[in-house]
Enzyme design. Structure first.
Site, short mmCIF file in Angstrom:
data_model
loop_
_atom_site.label_atom_id
_atom_site.label_comp_id
_atom_site.label_asym_id
_atom_site.label_seq_id
_atom_site.Cartn_x
_atom_site.Cartn_y
_atom_site.Cartn_z
N THR A 1 0.82 -1.22 0.00
CA THR A 1 0.00 0.00 0.00
C THR A 1 0.85 1.25 0.00
OG1 THR A 1 -1.86 -1.09 1.04
CG2 THR A 1 -1.71 1.27 1.40
N THR B 1 1.61 -4.17 4.32
CA THR B 1 1.42 -4.45 5.75
C THR B 1 0.92 -5.87 6.02
OG1 THR B 1 -0.85 -3.59 5.69
CG2 THR B 1 0.90 -2.03 6.30
N1 ASP Z 1 -2.65 -5.52 0.78
C1 ASP Z 1 -1.63 -4.54 1.09
C2 ASP Z 1 -0.30 -5.26 1.14
O1 ASP Z 1 -0.04 -5.95 2.09
C3 ASP Z 1 -1.94 -3.91 2.39
C4 ASP Z 1 -0.97 -2.87 2.85
O2 ASP Z 1 0.14 -2.75 2.40
O3 ASP Z 1 -1.36 -2.12 3.78
O4 ASP Z 1 0.48 -5.17 0.22
#
Ligand code: ASP
Length: 355
Positions: A36, A116
Site C-alpha cells: 500500500t 502491511t
Molecule cells: N494488501 C496490502 C499489502 O499488504 C496492504 C498494505 O500494504 O497495507 O500489500
C-alpha cells in the site's frame, strides 16, 4: 512504475540518476517490494479501493525530499507486489539481496518497503536469516500514496532515519511504523484500517523515532541475524511445505488429513487459548505426528504465549509449542528449522525455545 530489479541513487531531490552525495551521511539502500505504501487510488479519499504496489520506488523517494538530509539513499525495485501475494521465491530473492548489500562496505543499512499484510512474516524471516549486524528496517503504510494524509512518506523517512542510526546496529531486523520501532520478532499487524496498525502485544515497542531522533528503550534478548544457524543461502529455493490450520467449535479433521495426504512436512496449529486443540483435530494431528509431520502449537488469541501443557497431553503426542510466536511467525521458524535439519520434537522445541 519502476521495473523490478532497476536501481537508482538518490541524493537531495533527484530521483533518477546518481548525483552528488554527502560523505557525512549514512549510506542506506531502500529495497521496494510493493504494498500500500506504493499503492494508488482513483481519488485522494479512497483508502480501500486502490491497487497496491503500482508506484515505483523513485516516486516514493521523490515524495520525501527530507530524505536527503538524513541519508545518502540508493534504491532498488526488488518487486511490485501486494504483500498478501508474497511468495517464497521472492523471500529468497529479497533475503539474498539484503545480505549482498550489507556485505558491501559502501552500505550502512537497508530499508525495505513492504505491504502491511505479511510484513511481520517477512521481517521475522529476515531477523532469523540476515548475516550482518548492520540495521535492517522494514516499513509500510496503511494508506495508499495517493491518499489525503498518506502515512507512507513519514514512515519511509523514519525508517531511513532508524537505519542510519548507530543505535539500531545489532538489534536485529526492526519495523519502523507510525513513529514506533518494533522488533521483527514481536511485532504484529493489529488493525485492518487504522494508521496505528502495528503493535508488539504485551512486550511493547523497542523505542521510537520522531523528528530525526531515534531512541531505544529496551533491547532484543533472543538470538537473531548473525547469532542464528539459519541462512537463506542454505535454505535456497527448497522451502519445506508447512501449512497453518486452526481450531474452533465444531472443527473437523478434514484439513489436517488433506495436508498429510499432500505430503506436508509441518503443520502449525492456531489453537484456542493456550494453544489448545479440539479433540477431533488433536487426534488427526497425533496421527500426523506419528507419521513424522512436525506439529507446532500456537494460539489464535493474538497476545500471550503458549506453554507446554504437561505429561498427559499435547507434549506426549510429540507436539512442539511456539511460545510467543503467532501462527504465521511460527510457520517461518518451523520452515527454517526443518530446512536446517531439525527433525525431532525435542530438537524443534529447542529451536522454538531459543529463537
Ligand atoms: N494488501 C496490502 C499489502 O499488504 C496492504 C498494505 O500494504 O497495507 O500489500
Amino acid at each position: 512504475m519502476a521495473a523490478a530489479g532497476a536501481s537508482l541513487t538518490i541524493a537531495a531531490m533527484n530521483t533518477s540518476t546518481t548525483t552528488s552525495t554527502s560523505s557525512a551521511l549514512p549510506r542506506i539502500a531502500v529495497l521496494a517490494t510493493g504494498g500500500t505504501i506504493a499503492g494508488a487510488a482513483p481519488d485522494a479519499t479512497n483508502t480501500s479501493g486502490y491497487q497496491a504496489g503500482v508506484v515505483g520506488v523513485g516516486q516514493l523517494l521523490a515524495a520525501v525530499p527530507s530524505l536527503a538530509t538524513v541519508a545518502n539513499v540508493q534504491a532498488e525495485q526488488v518487486a511490485s507486489v501486494d504483500s498478501k501475494d508474497m511468495a517464497l521465491a521472492l523471500w529468497t530473492k529479497l533475503a539474498q539481496r539484503v545480505d549482498e548489500l550489507l556485505a558491501s562496505s559502501g552500505i550502512d543499512g537497508v530499508v525495505i518497503t513492504h505491504g502491511t499484510d505479511t510484513l511481520e512474516e517477512t521481517a521475522y524471516l529476515l531477523h532469523l536469516t540476515v548475516k550482518s549486524d548492520k540495521p535492517v528496517v522494514v516499513t509500510a503504510a496503511m494508506r495508499p500514496s495517493s491518499a489525503l494524509s498518506a502515512d507512507g512518506p513519514l514512515n519511509l523517512l523514519n525508517a531511513v532515519t532508524v537505519a542510519g542510526s548507530a543505535h539500531a546496529k545489532g538489534q536485529g531486523v526492526l519495523v519502523a511504523f507510525n513513529n514506533r520501532i518494533h522488533s521483527a520478532r514481536d511485532v504484529v499487524k493489529t488493525s485492518t484500517y487504522a494508521v496505528d496498525a502495528f503493535h508488539s502485544p504485551e512486550i511493547g515497542a523497542l523505542g521510537w523515532v520522531q523528528d530525526g531522533r531515534v531512541e531505544f528503550q529496551r533491547a532484543v534478548v533472543r538470538p537473531h541475524t548473525t547469532a542464528t544457524p539459519f541462512a537463506i543461502a542454505s535454505t535456497g529455493a527448497q522451502w519445506p511445505v508447512v501449512e497453518v490450520v486452526t481450531s474452533y467449535a465444531g472443527a473437523s479433521r478434514i484439513a489436517v488429513d488433506a495436508l498429510v495426504a499432500a505430503g506436508v512436512k509441518g503443520i502449525v496449529v492456531a489453537g484456542t487459548g493456550n494453544g489448545s486443540i479440539h479433540a477431533t483435530v488433536q487426534t488427526a494431528l497425533a496421527e500426523a505426528a506419528a507419521k513424522g509431520v512436525a506439529i507446532v502449537r500456537s494460539s489464535r488469541v493474538g497476545s500471550g504465549h503458549v506453554m507446554r501443557n504437561g505429561a498427559a497431553s499435547d507434549d506426549t503426542l510429540g507436539f512442539v509449542t511456539a511460545g510467543a510466536l503467532n501462527p504465521y511467525k511460527a510457520r517461518v521458524l518451523l520452515m527454517l528449522a526443518l530446512a536446517a535439519g531439525h527433525a525431532t520434537p525435542v530438537a524443534l522445541q529447542q529451536v522454538f525455545d531459543t529463537y
